[in-house]
Design a protein around this motif. Structure first.
Motif, PDB file in Angstrom:
ATOM      1  N   ASP B   1       0.813  -1.302  -0.073  1.00 26.44           N
ATOM      2  CA  ASP B   1       0.001  -0.015  -0.213  1.00 26.44           C
ATOM      3  C   ASP B   1       0.836   1.094   0.078  1.00 26.44           C
ATOM      4  OD1 ASP B   1      -3.027   0.994   2.300  1.00 26.44           O
ATOM      5  OD2 ASP B   1      -2.507   1.328   0.052  1.00 26.44           O
ATOM      6  N   VAL B   2       0.707   2.157  -0.856  1.00 26.16           N
ATOM      7  CA  VAL B   2       1.470   3.316  -0.971  1.00 26.16           C
ATOM      8  C   VAL B   2       1.240   4.234   0.033  1.00 26.16           C
ATOM      9  CG1 VAL B   2       1.616   3.262  -3.346  1.00 26.16           C
ATOM     10  CG2 VAL B   2      -0.365   4.414  -2.533  1.00 26.16           C
ATOM     11  N   LYS B   3       2.345   5.067   0.482  1.00 28.71           N
ATOM     12  CA  LYS B   3       2.201   5.680   1.726  1.00 28.71           C
ATOM     13  C   LYS B   3       2.991   7.134   1.434  1.00 28.71           C
ATOM     14  CE  LYS B   3       1.111   4.005   6.188  1.00 28.71           C
ATOM     15  NZ  LYS B   3       1.354   3.162   7.243  1.00 28.71           N
ATOM     16  N   VAL B   4       2.298   8.144   2.052  1.00 32.39           N
ATOM     17  CA  VAL B   4       3.041   9.286   2.499  1.00 32.39           C
ATOM     18  C   VAL B   4       2.879   9.629   3.867  1.00 32.39           C
ATOM     19  CG1 VAL B   4       3.306  11.958   2.052  1.00 32.39           C
ATOM     20  CG2 VAL B   4       2.740  10.250   0.134  1.00 32.39           C
ATOM     21  N   THR B   5       3.899   9.644   4.640  1.00 34.87           N
ATOM     22  CA  THR B   5       3.756   9.874   5.887  1.00 34.87           C
ATOM     23  C   THR B   5       4.342  10.992   6.455  1.00 34.87           C
ATOM     24  OG1 THR B   5       4.215   7.363   6.048  1.00 34.87           O
ATOM     25  CG2 THR B   5       4.670   8.638   8.219  1.00 34.87           C
ATOM     26  N   GLN B   6       3.563  11.694   7.167  1.00 40.97           N
ATOM     27  CA  GLN B   6       4.046  12.914   7.731  1.00 40.97           C
ATOM     28  C   GLN B   6       4.328  13.085   9.376  1.00 40.97           C
ATOM     29  OE1 GLN B   6       0.584  15.485   5.403  1.00 40.97           O
ATOM     30  NE2 GLN B   6       1.809  16.847   6.851  1.00 40.97           N
ATOM     31  N   SER B   7       5.404  13.348   9.851  1.00 46.05           N
ATOM     32  CA  SER B   7       5.744  13.154  11.210  1.00 46.05           C
ATOM     33  C   SER B   7       4.851  13.241  12.346  1.00 46.05           C
ATOM     34  CB  SER B   7       7.219  13.850  11.570  1.00 46.05           C
ATOM     35  OG  SER B   7       7.046  15.148  11.263  1.00 46.05           O
ATOM     36  N   SER B   8       4.139  14.383  12.024  1.00 42.09           N
ATOM     37  CA  SER B   8       2.982  14.583  13.351  1.00 42.09           C
ATOM     38  C   SER B   8       1.793  14.825  12.854  1.00 42.09           C
ATOM     39  CB  SER B   8       3.784  15.708  14.279  1.00 42.09           C
ATOM     40  OG  SER B   8       5.103  15.632  14.569  1.00 42.09           O
ATOM     41  N   ARG B   9       0.909  14.494  13.778  1.00 39.65           N
ATOM     42  CA  ARG B   9      -0.666  14.720  13.372  1.00 39.65           C
ATOM     43  C   ARG B   9      -0.968  16.200  13.928  1.00 39.65           C
ATOM     44  NH1 ARG B   9      -4.854  12.030  12.181  1.00 39.65           N
ATOM     45  NH2 ARG B   9      -5.848  13.610  11.815  1.00 39.65           N
ATOM     46  N   TYR B  10      -0.295  16.469  15.100  1.00 41.81           N
ATOM     47  CA  TYR B  10      -0.661  17.750  15.864  1.00 41.81           C
ATOM     48  C   TYR B  10       0.529  18.245  16.376  1.00 41.81           C
ATOM     49  CZ  TYR B  10      -5.495  15.971  15.717  1.00 41.81           C
ATOM     50  OH  TYR B  10      -6.551  15.656  15.211  1.00 41.81           O
ATOM     51  N   LEU B  99       2.305  15.690 -17.849  1.00 41.40           N
ATOM     52  CA  LEU B  99       0.792  16.031 -18.082  1.00 41.40           C
ATOM     53  C   LEU B  99       0.354  16.326 -16.727  1.00 41.40           C
ATOM     54  CD1 LEU B  99      -0.181  13.555 -21.038  1.00 41.40           C
ATOM     55  CD2 LEU B  99       0.249  16.015 -21.024  1.00 41.40           C
ATOM     56  N   GLY B 100       0.920  16.125 -15.612  1.00 35.06           N
ATOM     57  CA  GLY B 100       0.293  16.052 -14.285  1.00 35.06           C
ATOM     58  C   GLY B 100      -0.301  14.712 -13.785  1.00 35.06           C
ATOM     59  N   THR B 101      -0.166  14.076 -12.854  1.00 37.65           N
ATOM     60  CA  THR B 101      -0.539  12.822 -12.440  1.00 37.65           C
ATOM     61  C   THR B 101      -1.104  12.898 -11.049  1.00 37.65           C
ATOM     62  OG1 THR B 101       1.595  12.416 -11.496  1.00 37.65           O
ATOM     63  CG2 THR B 101       1.396  11.608 -13.746  1.00 37.65           C
ATOM     64  N   GLU B 102      -1.541  11.599 -10.453  1.00 42.11           N
ATOM     65  CA  GLU B 102      -2.436  11.637  -9.279  1.00 42.11           C
ATOM     66  C   GLU B 102      -1.475  12.044  -8.143  1.00 42.11           C
ATOM     67  OE1 GLU B 102      -3.684   7.612  -8.738  1.00 42.11           O
ATOM     68  OE2 GLU B 102      -3.939   8.038  -6.746  1.00 42.11           O
ATOM     69  N   ALA B 103      -1.837  12.838  -7.255  1.00 45.07           N
ATOM     70  CA  ALA B 103      -0.904  12.962  -6.209  1.00 45.07           C
ATOM     71  C   ALA B 103      -1.457  12.195  -4.914  1.00 45.07           C
ATOM     72  CB  ALA B 103      -1.147  14.501  -5.849  1.00 45.07           C
ATOM     73  N   PHE B 104      -0.714  11.720  -4.063  1.00 39.03           N
ATOM     74  CA  PHE B 104      -0.905  10.834  -2.904  1.00 39.03           C
ATOM     75  C   PHE B 104      -0.618  11.817  -1.695  1.00 39.03           C
ATOM     76  CE2 PHE B 104      -1.534   6.755  -4.647  1.00 39.03           C
ATOM     77  CZ  PHE B 104      -0.977   6.872  -6.041  1.00 39.03           C
ATOM     78  N   PHE B 105      -1.383  11.940  -0.761  1.00 39.00           N
ATOM     79  CA  PHE B 105      -1.431  12.886   0.307  1.00 39.00           C
ATOM     80  C   PHE B 105      -0.854  12.229   1.530  1.00 39.00           C
ATOM     81  CE2 PHE B 105      -2.504  17.244  -1.123  1.00 39.00           C
ATOM     82  CZ  PHE B 105      -2.996  17.035  -2.269  1.00 39.00           C
ATOM     83  N   GLY B 106      -0.244  12.967   2.578  1.00 39.62           N
ATOM     84  CA  GLY B 106       0.022  12.391   3.878  1.00 39.62           C
ATOM     85  C   GLY B 106      -1.343  12.906   4.700  1.00 39.62           C
ATOM     86  N   GLN B 107      -1.390  12.340   5.818  1.00 46.51           N
ATOM     87  CA  GLN B 107      -2.560  12.723   6.658  1.00 46.51           C
ATOM     88  C   GLN B 107      -2.645  13.966   7.381  1.00 46.51           C
ATOM     89  OE1 GLN B 107       0.103  11.396   7.590  1.00 46.51           O
ATOM     90  NE2 GLN B 107       0.462  11.222  10.030  1.00 46.51           N
ATOM     91  N   GLY B 108      -1.666  14.799   6.805  1.00 51.50           N
ATOM     92  CA  GLY B 108      -1.875  16.333   7.346  1.00 51.50           C
ATOM     93  C   GLY B 108      -1.114  16.576   8.818  1.00 51.50           C
ATOM     94  N   THR B 109      -0.631  17.387   8.995  1.00 54.58           N
ATOM     95  CA  THR B 109       0.000  18.195  10.478  1.00 54.58           C
ATOM     96  C   THR B 109      -1.003  19.325  10.548  1.00 54.58           C
ATOM     97  OG1 THR B 109       1.937  17.142   9.999  1.00 54.58           O
ATOM     98  CG2 THR B 109       1.855  18.865  11.494  1.00 54.58           C
ATOM     99  N   ARG B 110      -1.548  19.482  11.833  1.00 54.87           N
ATOM    100  CA  ARG B 110      -2.339  20.523  12.373  1.00 54.87           C
ATOM    101  C   ARG B 110      -1.233  21.410  13.153  1.00 54.87           C
ATOM    102  NH1 ARG B 110      -7.012  22.778  11.351  1.00 54.87           N
ATOM    103  NH2 ARG B 110      -7.794  20.893  10.391  1.00 54.87           N
TER     104      ARG B 110
END
Lengths: 109, 114
Positions: B1-10, B99-110
């Protein structure tokens, strides 16, 4: 600079109904993409339509693209409570995507 | 499963602190992006990178810098955090230019700057 603008800003429907969201953009595009964002989460890619395509389907999703009007629409058929989310269109070129403000969809059970 | 991981959620930081937001992807993608998301303003591109050690300014780079020493890692740096940088930060990656491709996002850091 914002490229895509979604309409309406918010949409509330009953489960089982169809939901239609629209996106308008300003300049020429190579493709247009739709993403979903559940509350407080990252975005998830739904579908990409290229500038030479007019319509595309994926499961309960149907996307249309009218390059002459610089607009696209996303139709979700037979909506479910789990479809509650914000939906964004994004226009792409050179690997970079520019997003609109999104449409917040609420599907009531 | 592809993954983009951001170090912190908050994250809560003080005004004037130097803040590092880390993002790692495991898909061997060339392109990586940092966006911030604010109510009514949508997603705005801060910086992006098409290759290691390469960076390009997005629409709102002021007050930020980035680092991409390895292909899989893209760091966003707030040199001196200010309260107007309180926001949701989203990292994304995609496969190739053109041409621009699908972007995969991390869960976000607030991030909250107090």
């Amino acid at each position: 600079s914002q490229q895509g603008e979604e309409d309406p800003q918010a949409l509330s429907i009953q489960e089982g109904e169809n939901a239609t969201m629209n996106c308008s953009y300003k300049t020429s595009i190579n493709n247009l993409q739709w993403y979903r964002q559940n509350s407080g989460r990252g975005l998830v890619h739904l579908i990409l339509i290229r500038s030479n395509e007019r319509e595309k389907h994926s499961g309960r999703l149907r996307v249309t693209l009218d390059t002459s009007k610089k607009s696209s629409s996303l139709l979700i058929t037979a909506s479910r409570a789990a479809d509650t989310a914000s939906y964004f269109c994004a226009t792409g070129s050179a690997g970079k995507s520019t997003f609109g403000d999104g449409t917040t969809l609420t599907v009531k059970p | 499963d592809v993954k983009v991981t951001q170090s912190s959620r908050y994250l809560v930081k003080r005004t004037g602190e130097k803040v590092f937001l880390e993002c790692v992807q495991d898909m061997d993608h060339e392109n990586m992006f940092w966006y911030r998301q604010d109510p009514g303003l949508g997603l705005r591109l801060i910086y992006f990178s098409y290759d290691v050690k390469m960076k390009e300014k997005g629409d709102i780079p002021e007050g930020y810098s980035v680092s991409r020493e390895k292909k899989e890692r893209f760091s966003l740096i707030l040199e001196s955090a200010s309260t107007n940088q309180t926001s949701m930060y989203l990292c994304a990656s995609s496969a190739a230019r053109g041409l621009g491709t699908e972007a995969f996002f991390g869960q976000g850091t607030r991030l909250t700057v107090v």
